[in-house]
Design a protein around this motif. Structure first.
Motif, PDB file in Angstrom:
ATOM      1  N   MET A 184       0.903  -1.093  -0.206  1.00 27.13           N
ATOM      2  CA  MET A 184      -0.002   0.103  -0.110  1.00 27.13           C
ATOM      3  C   MET A 184       0.897   1.347   0.228  1.00 27.13           C
ATOM      4  SD  MET A 184      -2.848   1.358   2.882  1.00 27.13           S
ATOM      5  CE  MET A 184      -2.495  -0.124   3.721  1.00 27.13           C
ATOM      6  N   LYS A 185       0.314   2.028  -0.868  1.00 23.81           N
ATOM      7  CA  LYS A 185       1.518   3.383  -0.856  1.00 23.81           C
ATOM      8  C   LYS A 185       0.726   4.656   0.115  1.00 23.81           C
ATOM      9  CE  LYS A 185       3.177   6.661  -4.390  1.00 23.81           C
ATOM     10  NZ  LYS A 185       3.318   6.929  -5.711  1.00 23.81           N
ATOM     11  N   ILE A 186       1.512   5.151   0.710  1.00 26.82           N
ATOM     12  CA  ILE A 186       1.232   5.966   1.868  1.00 26.82           C
ATOM     13  C   ILE A 186       1.630   7.600   1.472  1.00 26.82           C
ATOM     14  CG2 ILE A 186       1.423   6.876   4.308  1.00 26.82           C
ATOM     15  CD1 ILE A 186      -0.184   4.033   3.762  1.00 26.82           C
ATOM     16  N   MET A 187       0.736   8.481   1.619  1.00 23.37           N
ATOM     17  CA  MET A 187       1.058   9.897   1.367  1.00 23.37           C
ATOM     18  C   MET A 187       0.827  10.709   2.623  1.00 23.37           C
ATOM     19  SD  MET A 187      -0.364  12.687  -1.071  1.00 23.37           S
ATOM     20  CE  MET A 187       0.458  12.534  -2.554  1.00 23.37           C
ATOM     21  N   ASN A 188       1.781  11.472   3.144  1.00 25.36           N
ATOM     22  CA  ASN A 188       1.595  12.151   4.377  1.00 25.36           C
ATOM     23  C   ASN A 188       0.882  13.473   3.918  1.00 25.36           C
ATOM     24  OD1 ASN A 188       2.283  12.788   6.990  1.00 25.36           O
ATOM     25  ND2 ASN A 188       3.756  14.266   6.378  1.00 25.36           N
ATOM     26  N   CYS A 189      -0.383  13.710   4.595  1.00 26.66           N
ATOM     27  CA  CYS A 189      -1.233  14.681   4.384  1.00 26.66           C
ATOM     28  C   CYS A 189      -0.933  15.722   5.351  1.00 26.66           C
ATOM     29  CB  CYS A 189      -2.698  14.256   4.472  1.00 26.66           C
ATOM     30  SG  CYS A 189      -3.827  15.635   4.479  1.00 26.66           S
ATOM     31  N   PRO A 190      -0.659  16.942   4.925  1.00 24.92           N
ATOM     32  CA  PRO A 190      -0.237  17.829   6.051  1.00 24.92           C
ATOM     33  C   PRO A 190      -1.110  18.300   7.436  1.00 24.92           C
ATOM     34  CG  PRO A 190       0.415  18.842   4.049  1.00 24.92           C
ATOM     35  CD  PRO A 190      -0.446  17.700   3.622  1.00 24.92           C
ATOM     36  N   LEU A 191      -2.576  17.912   7.030  1.00 21.86           N
ATOM     37  CA  LEU A 191      -3.547  18.141   7.860  1.00 21.86           C
ATOM     38  C   LEU A 191      -3.874  16.828   8.569  1.00 21.86           C
ATOM     39  CD1 LEU A 191      -5.868  20.016   9.009  1.00 21.86           C
ATOM     40  CD2 LEU A 191      -7.239  19.224   7.062  1.00 21.86           C
ATOM     41  N   ASN A 192      -3.857  15.666   8.129  1.00 18.91           N
ATOM     42  CA  ASN A 192      -4.433  14.551   8.605  1.00 18.91           C
ATOM     43  C   ASN A 192      -3.301  13.208   8.874  1.00 18.91           C
ATOM     44  OD1 ASN A 192      -7.400  14.905   8.170  1.00 18.91           O
ATOM     45  ND2 ASN A 192      -6.855  15.288   6.026  1.00 18.91           N
ATOM     46  N   GLU A 222       3.005  19.632  -7.317  1.00 16.98           N
ATOM     47  CA  GLU A 222       1.665  19.319  -7.536  1.00 16.98           C
ATOM     48  C   GLU A 222       0.471  19.553  -6.646  1.00 16.98           C
ATOM     49  OE1 GLU A 222       2.399  15.406 -10.581  1.00 16.98           O
ATOM     50  OE2 GLU A 222       2.311  15.026  -8.484  1.00 16.98           O
ATOM     51  N   TRP A 223      -0.585  20.071  -7.022  1.00 15.98           N
ATOM     52  CA  TRP A 223      -1.649  20.120  -6.062  1.00 15.98           C
ATOM     53  C   TRP A 223      -2.235  18.837  -5.894  1.00 15.98           C
ATOM     54  CZ3 TRP A 223      -2.447  24.782  -4.034  1.00 15.98           C
ATOM     55  CH2 TRP A 223      -1.805  25.923  -4.930  1.00 15.98           C
ATOM     56  N   TRP A 224      -2.738  18.457  -4.511  1.00 13.57           N
ATOM     57  CA  TRP A 224      -3.285  17.220  -4.271  1.00 13.57           C
ATOM     58  C   TRP A 224      -4.636  17.643  -3.281  1.00 13.57           C
ATOM     59  CZ3 TRP A 224      -2.207  12.256  -5.301  1.00 13.57           C
ATOM     60  CH2 TRP A 224      -1.176  11.808  -6.267  1.00 13.57           C
ATOM     61  N   LEU A 225      -5.526  16.927  -3.451  1.00 14.61           N
ATOM     62  CA  LEU A 225      -6.710  16.961  -2.473  1.00 14.61           C
ATOM     63  C   LEU A 225      -6.879  15.757  -1.809  1.00 14.61           C
ATOM     64  CD1 LEU A 225      -9.310  18.373  -2.145  1.00 14.61           C
ATOM     65  CD2 LEU A 225     -10.333  16.917  -3.970  1.00 14.61           C
ATOM     66  N   HIS A 226      -7.105  15.923  -0.318  1.00 16.03           N
ATOM     67  CA  HIS A 226      -7.655  14.666   0.376  1.00 16.03           C
ATOM     68  C   HIS A 226      -8.824  14.831   0.361  1.00 16.03           C
ATOM     69  CE1 HIS A 226      -8.249  12.858   4.328  1.00 16.03           C
ATOM     70  NE2 HIS A 226      -7.624  11.859   3.626  1.00 16.03           N
ATOM     71  N   THR A 245     -11.734  14.892   3.254  1.00 19.13           N
ATOM     72  CA  THR A 245     -11.824  16.338   4.036  1.00 19.13           C
ATOM     73  C   THR A 245     -11.814  17.526   3.007  1.00 19.13           C
ATOM     74  OG1 THR A 245      -9.278  16.420   4.336  1.00 19.13           O
ATOM     75  CG2 THR A 245     -10.643  15.379   6.195  1.00 19.13           C
ATOM     76  N   SER A 246     -11.487  17.319   1.805  1.00 19.85           N
ATOM     77  CA  SER A 246     -11.641  18.392   0.927  1.00 19.85           C
ATOM     78  C   SER A 246     -10.459  19.414   1.356  1.00 19.85           C
ATOM     79  CB  SER A 246     -12.859  19.195   0.779  1.00 19.85           C
ATOM     80  OG  SER A 246     -14.106  18.292   0.669  1.00 19.85           O
ATOM     81  N   TYR A 247      -9.484  18.873   1.697  1.00 16.34           N
ATOM     82  CA  TYR A 247      -8.110  19.691   2.042  1.00 16.34           C
ATOM     83  C   TYR A 247      -7.301  19.475   0.921  1.00 16.34           C
ATOM     84  CZ  TYR A 247      -3.999  21.117   4.453  1.00 16.34           C
ATOM     85  OH  TYR A 247      -2.941  21.934   4.872  1.00 16.34           O
ATOM     86  N   TRP A 248      -6.924  20.707   0.489  1.00 17.34           N
ATOM     87  CA  TRP A 248      -5.971  21.159  -0.683  1.00 17.34           C
ATOM     88  C   TRP A 248      -4.356  21.271  -0.272  1.00 17.34           C
ATOM     89  CZ3 TRP A 248      -6.435  19.802  -5.951  1.00 17.34           C
ATOM     90  CH2 TRP A 248      -7.549  19.738  -6.339  1.00 17.34           C
ATOM     91  N   PHE A 249      -3.539  20.557  -0.701  1.00 14.18           N
ATOM     92  CA  PHE A 249      -2.151  20.841  -0.339  1.00 14.18           C
ATOM     93  C   PHE A 249      -1.263  20.792  -1.264  1.00 14.18           C
ATOM     94  CE2 PHE A 249      -3.006  16.543   0.385  1.00 14.18           C
ATOM     95  CZ  PHE A 249      -1.864  15.861   0.036  1.00 14.18           C
ATOM     96  N   PHE A 281       3.374  19.815   1.953  1.00  9.33           N
ATOM     97  CA  PHE A 281       3.185  20.927   2.561  1.00  9.33           C
ATOM     98  C   PHE A 281       1.810  21.632   2.493  1.00  9.33           C
ATOM     99  CE2 PHE A 281       5.920  21.879  -0.810  1.00  9.33           C
ATOM    100  CZ  PHE A 281       5.289  22.873  -1.428  1.00  9.33           C
ATOM    101  N   PRO A 282       1.452  22.430   3.503  1.00 15.87           N
ATOM    102  CA  PRO A 282       0.245  23.204   3.196  1.00 15.87           C
ATOM    103  C   PRO A 282       0.519  24.481   2.177  1.00 15.87           C
ATOM    104  CG  PRO A 282       1.112  23.738   5.300  1.00 15.87           C
ATOM    105  CD  PRO A 282       1.946  22.686   4.736  1.00 15.87           C
ATOM    106  N   VAL A 283      -0.635  24.846   1.413  1.00 18.28           N
ATOM    107  CA  VAL A 283      -0.724  25.801   0.373  1.00 18.28           C
ATOM    108  C   VAL A 283      -0.123  27.151   1.119  1.00 18.28           C
ATOM    109  CG1 VAL A 283      -2.108  27.164  -0.997  1.00 18.28           C
ATOM    110  CG2 VAL A 283      -2.652  24.847  -0.781  1.00 18.28           C
TER     111      VAL A 283
END
Length: 94
Positions: free
Chosen positions: A1-9, A52-56, A59-63, A78-80
């Motif tokens: 499984m590929k994991i991405m670190n969301c700045p919020l979650n 790149e822009w990414w959306l979680h 939670t509709s969180y863009w980073f 990182f956060p926007v």
């Protein structure tokens, strides 16, 4: 499984995210139609690190994520709010 670190979650399964494309500078309001068309239809698509822009989605969180297009490895996220600082750092390096 590929994991991405969301700045919020924090670390999440990559299936929870959607890529919004490369971070690019918008053409100005007085830009020629050809410049707008180039922006809309011809992304740069470089080999190597790209911002790149990414959306979680849950939670509709863009980073922003820096991803190496050659290996598909996520280098950092990182956060926007930090985008201007990161872009300034990149212009000093290059």
């Amino acid at each position: 499984m590929k994991i991405m670190n969301c700045p919020l979650n924090g670390p999440r399964n990559i299936a929870e995210f959607s890529c919004g494309g490369e971070v690019r500078t918008l053409p100005g309001p007085d830009a020629a139609a050809a410049d707008v068309a180039r922006y809309l239809y011809y992304p740069e698509n470089p080999a190597g690190p790209v911002l790149e822009w990414w959306l979680h989605v849950p939670t509709s969180y863009w980073f922003v994520a820096e991803r190496d297009t050659r290996t598909d490895r996520i280098l950092r996220t990182f956060p926007v709010s930090e985008l201007a600082t990161v872009l300034a750092e990149g212009s000093r390096r290059g």
